[in-house]
Write an enzyme that holds these catalytic residues in place. Sequence first.
Site, mmCIF file in Angstrom:
data_model
loop_
_atom_site.group_PDB
_atom_site.id
_atom_site.type_symbol
_atom_site.label_atom_id
_atom_site.label_comp_id
_atom_site.label_asym_id
_atom_site.label_seq_id
_atom_site.Cartn_x
_atom_site.Cartn_y
_atom_site.Cartn_z
ATOM 1 N N LYS A 140 0.824 -1.233 0.000
ATOM 2 C CA LYS A 140 0.000 0.000 0.000
ATOM 3 C C LYS A 140 0.845 1.265 0.000
ATOM 4 C CE LYS A 140 -3.775 -2.119 2.648
ATOM 5 N NZ LYS A 140 -3.035 -3.315 3.116
ATOM 6 N N ASN A 159 8.121 9.825 -7.212
ATOM 7 C CA ASN A 159 9.466 9.312 -7.479
ATOM 8 C C ASN A 159 9.789 8.107 -6.585
ATOM 9 O OD1 ASN A 159 12.193 9.608 -8.700
ATOM 10 N ND2 ASN A 159 12.770 10.043 -6.577
ATOM 11 N N ILE A 166 5.583 10.132 -2.391
ATOM 12 C CA ILE A 166 5.719 10.973 -3.584
ATOM 13 C C ILE A 166 5.978 10.065 -4.793
ATOM 14 C CG2 ILE A 166 6.457 13.033 -2.330
ATOM 15 C CD1 ILE A 166 9.342 12.380 -3.199
#
Length: 254
Positions: free
Chosen positions: A81, A87, A85
Site C-alpha cells: 500500500k 518518485n 511521492i
Amino acid sequence: MSQYHPKFSSSPIVETLRSSLKNRICLALDEPDVVRARSLLLAIGDMVGMIKVGPVLFMRSGMRFLEEISDRGIPLFLDLKWHDIPNTVFGAISGLSLPTLRLLTVHAQGGEAMIRAAREASDSLPGVSPLVLAVTLLTHLDDRELGRLGVSDRGAGVLGLGSLALESGAHGLVMAPGDLSSARNRFGGAPYLVTPGIRWEEGSVSGGGRKDDQVLAGSPKEALLGGSDLLVIGRPFLKSQDPKRLLEDLLSSV
Ligand SMILES: O=c1ccn([C@@H]2O[C@H](COP(=O)(O)O)[C@@H](O)[C@H]2O)c(=O)[nH]1
C-alpha cells in the site's frame, strides 16, 4: 439507469488474470512467525487462487518469503500500500523482480501523479506486469473515523477515490464488500475489484464469525454477488485449527 463509466474499457491484462486464477480466494499471509507462515503455505498454498504478503510478513522475511512463493509458481499479491511521492513509489515498484507477482497496491489518496508513477513502473517490469490496485477507503473505518478524516459519506468517498485512481491508470480497486455494488454500477465490469473484510459462519467450520477490526465485513457470497474478483482472507485461515478443511468448505459453498 446505470452510470457505467465508458472510459474504463476491458484490458487484456485484467482479463488474462481473471481467467488464469485457480479460484477467487486469496490467502492473506499476515503471519509474523515465518515457520508458521511456511506451514500454512505448504498446507493450502496450492489450493488458493493467490497469496497476499503485506507488511507483517515482509518486515520479518523481506524478499525471501516472496521469492519462495514465486518459486512455487503461486500467483503473488504484494500489499505494501504505497502512499508516497511519485518518485519514491516509482523507485520501489521498479525494483521488483518476482516472476509470479500479479497484484500490488497503492493508496488512492496518494493522488493522480503517484498512481501514474506506479502504473508506469509496473508496466516497465520484465515479464507479466502486475496490476496496480488502488485502496479506496480502508475496511476498518467506521463513520465516526471517516468523519474525522473529512469524509461525510462513505459511498461517495469510495466512488470519488475510485474514479481518480482508475482515471490515473490503476487497473483496479480495493474496497469493502458493501462498497462493491455501487462501484460495479459506476465503473462497469472492467476494473479488477478486490475485497478484504471477508467473514462468514457457514457449514461445519466457522470462517471467523467475529469481525476482528473489520468494521465493514461481509460474507464471501455477498462479495461474489457484488462483483468481487478476489476475496482476501487472512485471520479466518490463520486462526483456524484446520485451514485446509475451512478452505474446502468455503470453496464448495461459493
Ligand atoms: O481496506 C483494506 C485493505 C487491505 N486489507 C488487508 O486485507 C487483509 C484482511 O485480513 P483479515 O485477517 O481477513 O481481516 C489484511 O492483510 C489487510 O491488511 C484490509 O483488511 N482492508
